[in-house]
Design an enzyme around this catalytic site. Structure first.
Site, PDB file in Angstrom:
ATOM      1  N   LYS A 229       0.801  -1.239  -0.094  1.00 13.62           N
ATOM      2  CA  LYS A 229       0.024   0.001   0.108  1.00 13.62           C
ATOM      3  C   LYS A 229       0.982   1.095  -0.027  1.00 13.62           C
ATOM      4  CE  LYS A 229      -2.160   1.680   3.565  1.00 13.62           C
ATOM      5  NZ  LYS A 229      -2.966   2.312   4.537  1.00 13.62           N
TER       6      LYS A 229
ATOM      7  N   ASP B 206      -6.941   1.187   1.246  1.00 19.44           N
ATOM      8  CA  ASP B 206      -6.974   1.187   2.426  1.00 19.44           C
ATOM      9  C   ASP B 206      -8.283   0.670   3.035  1.00 19.44           C
ATOM     10  OD1 ASP B 206      -8.751   3.195   1.969  1.00 19.44           O
ATOM     11  OD2 ASP B 206      -7.674   4.824   3.096  1.00 19.44           O
TER      12      ASP B 206
END
Length: 214
Positions: A124, A142
């Site tokens: 991420k 997320d």
């Protein structure tokens, strides 16, 4: 989990997002690629606002790997101790700073694999850096995107990797660069976890969420 929306619905959704916010921006403050990596690494299990407050003075004195190493771990901790897990994060920032200084000439690499090899940098974080700094259409999934994707049918998936693939596979390419920012902002300010603001939602008529609020 909602079913994947069709192409025409997806185009309409992202057209509305773009009309409302043509150039969405990430909310983490940074001055270069290095400070972006540090800010994103610090943001795990913390709010962007909290990270920005902690790094406001930090980035004035430590905006390169070399300056961060000169500051030292205890000096770094003095700036970030208001952030959750600050001791472990400080160790990772010092380690990644040393690697960048010694192996990359102080520069942040722009390959996902190289970024992910840095301590405290996961997929991420790597995707955020690739997207925000190099404007590559990487999708940083997320909790907001995971929720929005599965509620609406924009990018359903059983885990973050599946949601990332759903964005890449189904969002029309001309919306890919900003897709994850539009979805994060929608989840953060409209499609909230506990009280989604469906009554004022841009895409209420296109969303598959069965428990829409009045």
């Amino acid at each position: 989990m909602a079913a994947q929306l069709d192409y025409h619905t997806m185009r309409e959704i992202f057209t509305r997002f773009r009309e409302a916010e043509p150039e969405p921006k990430g909310e983490l403050h940074h001055v270069n690629a290095f400070t972006l990596v540090v800010a994103v690494a610090l943001s795990a299990q913390a709010t962007d606002a909290g990270v920005n407050k902690a790094t406001a003075e930090l980035f004035k004195i430590a905006d390169t790997p070399e300056k961060m190493l000169a500051l030292g771990e205890e000096g770094l901790i003095a700036h970030i101790k208001t952030i959750g897990l600050y001791r472990n994060k400080a160790k990772n920032v010092m380690k990644l700073s040393r690697i960048l200084a010694e192996e990359y000439g102080g520069e942040v690499p722009n390959s996902r694999a190289a970024l992910q090899s840095l301590p405290g940098v996961g997929r991420k974080t790597a995707n955020v850096v690739l997207n925000m700094w190099w404007r590559y259409p990487a999708q940083a999934v997320d909790t907001h995107i995971f929720r929005v994707g599965n509620r609406t049918g924009i990018c359903p998936g059983k885990d973050v990797n599946a949601v990332e693939r759903a964005i890449e596979d189904n969002v029309p390419v001309d919306f890919q660069l900003h897709a994850h920012h539009w979805l994060i902002l929608h989840g953060r300010y409209h499609c909230k976890a506990r009280k989604p603001m469906c009554a004022t939602c841009l895409i209420r008529d296109l969303c598959q969420f069965e428990e829409k609020t009045l």
